[in-house]
Design an enzyme around this catalytic site. Structure first.
Site, PDB file in Angstrom:
ATOM      1  N   CYS A   1       0.865  -1.177   0.000  1.00 31.19           N
ATOM      2  CA  CYS A   1       0.000   0.000   0.000  1.00 31.19           C
ATOM      3  C   CYS A   1       0.904   1.230   0.000  1.00 31.19           C
ATOM      4  O   CYS A   1       1.711   1.401   0.913  1.00 31.19           O
ATOM      5  CB  CYS A   1      -0.861  -0.033   1.266  1.00 31.19           C
ATOM      6  SG  CYS A   1      -1.833   1.453   1.535  1.00 31.19           S
TER       7      CYS A   1
ATOM      8  N   CYS B   1      -0.837   3.706  -6.431  1.00 38.61           N
ATOM      9  CA  CYS B   1      -1.731   3.137  -5.411  1.00 38.61           C
ATOM     10  C   CYS B   1      -1.893   1.699  -5.860  1.00 38.61           C
ATOM     11  O   CYS B   1      -2.119   1.445  -7.059  1.00 38.61           O
ATOM     12  CB  CYS B   1      -3.075   3.856  -5.424  1.00 38.61           C
ATOM     13  SG  CYS B   1      -4.365   2.999  -4.494  1.00 38.61           S
TER      14      CYS B   1
HETATM   15  N1  DGL Z   1      -4.031   0.546  -1.842  1.00 42.49           N
HETATM   16  C1  DGL Z   1      -3.663   1.732  -1.176  1.00 42.49           C
HETATM   17  C2  DGL Z   1      -2.452   2.421  -1.765  1.00 42.49           C
HETATM   18  O1  DGL Z   1      -1.623   1.777  -2.366  1.00 42.49           O
HETATM   19  C3  DGL Z   1      -4.653   2.669  -0.580  1.00 42.49           C
HETATM   20  C4  DGL Z   1      -6.071   2.748  -0.927  1.00 42.49           C
HETATM   21  C5  DGL Z   1      -6.856   3.457   0.162  1.00 42.49           C
HETATM   22  O2  DGL Z   1      -7.129   2.807   1.168  1.00 42.49           O
HETATM   23  O3  DGL Z   1      -7.176   4.656   0.004  1.00 42.49           O
HETATM   24  O4  DGL Z   1      -2.250   3.589  -1.607  1.00 42.49           O
END
Ligand code: DGL
Length: 282
Positions: A76, A190
């Site tokens: 993430c 993301c």
């Molecule tokens: N998958 C996450 C990222 O790589 C975040 C998504 C979220 O919870 O806003 O930033």
């Protein structure tokens, strides 16, 4: 070797997929994989930094206690650009972070104009600004916080309708920041966004190269697993256990069926362990 992947929701599966699909991962000594999702506090992209940093450390601490992984991939960008430092201070096991792939994007761009699609939190982070300052000095970089895409990626994996207009709007808002109209490379910063690659390609008014960190992360994980010996990664040999923080989203995840690798069939999570937290700070 037991690898745990952590994300707010399902975006980290784009990183799991990179590892499982990697041609060199087949001899890797991974006996177990866990997927930790902070479903009770999904999404992360609009949360206060100080609160989020504490929350990430808490959820990972409880997960480490419960499942004892050898390695955690913070799959993430929103969490990695904030909490990798505190995580490495708190725990002795290795952490692999996923951060915006700004360096390869700047190297690959022909026009030297690059866009970054991320959560609003990642767009605002000093960590991101530092990556741009270090690796994209000769490149114009345009950033756009596209929180709405996170929900669309979840919809796609959960088998719900994906709103192509939302995706087109987000990409066009990024492209509109470039007055020269020569932006040729977009960083998917993301982990949810590589799951929308086909939809983003359909939304692009001209061919764009999409760059993400997935392959580099797979290579880093493989390096850290070197020496460990076990059966090859596959849906039969490597059960993927689910750890969540509960709530309605977690129930949907339990029923999820998803493809990871071309030859590896359909996965479901092998088990589900719910960690309970007080949700007092928002
Ligand atoms: N998958 C996450 C990222 O790589 C975040 C998504 C979220 O919870 O806003 O930033």
């Amino acid at each position: 070797m037991h690898i745990a992947f952590f994300d707010s929701g399902l975006g980290g599966l784009s990183i799991v997929r990179e590892l499982f699909e990697h041609p060199q991962a087949q001899g890797l000594g991974v006996t177990q994989c866990s997927y930790i999702a902070d479903t009770a506090q999904f999404p992360y992209g609009d949360k206060d930094d100080a609160w989020l940093s504490d929350r990430i450390v808490q959820v990972i601490a409880a997960s480490i206690n419960a499942i004892k992984p050898d390695l955690v991939v913070v799959a993430c960008n929103t969490a990695s650009t904030l909490a990798l430092g505190p995580l490495r201070e708190h725990f002795a096991i290795p952490f692999v972070g996923v951060v915006p792939a700004i360096k390869p994007a700047a190297q690959q761009s022909q026009s030297h104009v690059v866009g970054i699609l991320a959560t609003p939190a990642t767009v605002a982070r000093d960590y991101t600004a530092q990556l741009i300052a270090n690796y994209a000095q000769d490149t114009s970089v345009h950033l756009y916080g596209a929180a709405a895409l996170v929900a669309q990626a979840e919809n796609k994996l959960l088998g719900n309708a994906v709103d192509q207009h939302t995706i087109t709007r987000a990409l066009h808002a990024l492209l509109a920041l470039d007055a020269t109209q020569t932006l040729d490379t977009v960083v998917l910063a993301c982990t949810h966004f590589p799951l929308l690659r086909e939809e983003l390609t359909a939304a692009a008014p001209y061919p764009i190269q999409w760059v993400d960190s997935g392959e580099a992360i797979a290579r880093r994980v493989m390096q850290l697993c070197e020496g460990a010996k076990a059966a090859p990664l596959s849906s039969v040999n490597t059960p993927l256990q689910l750890i969540t923080t509960g709530g309605e989203l977690a129930e949907h995840y339990e029923r999820l069926r998803f493809k990871i690798g071309p030859q590896q069939g359909t996965y479901t999570f092998a088990s589900h362990n719910v960690l309970a937290f007080s949700d007092s700070c928002k």
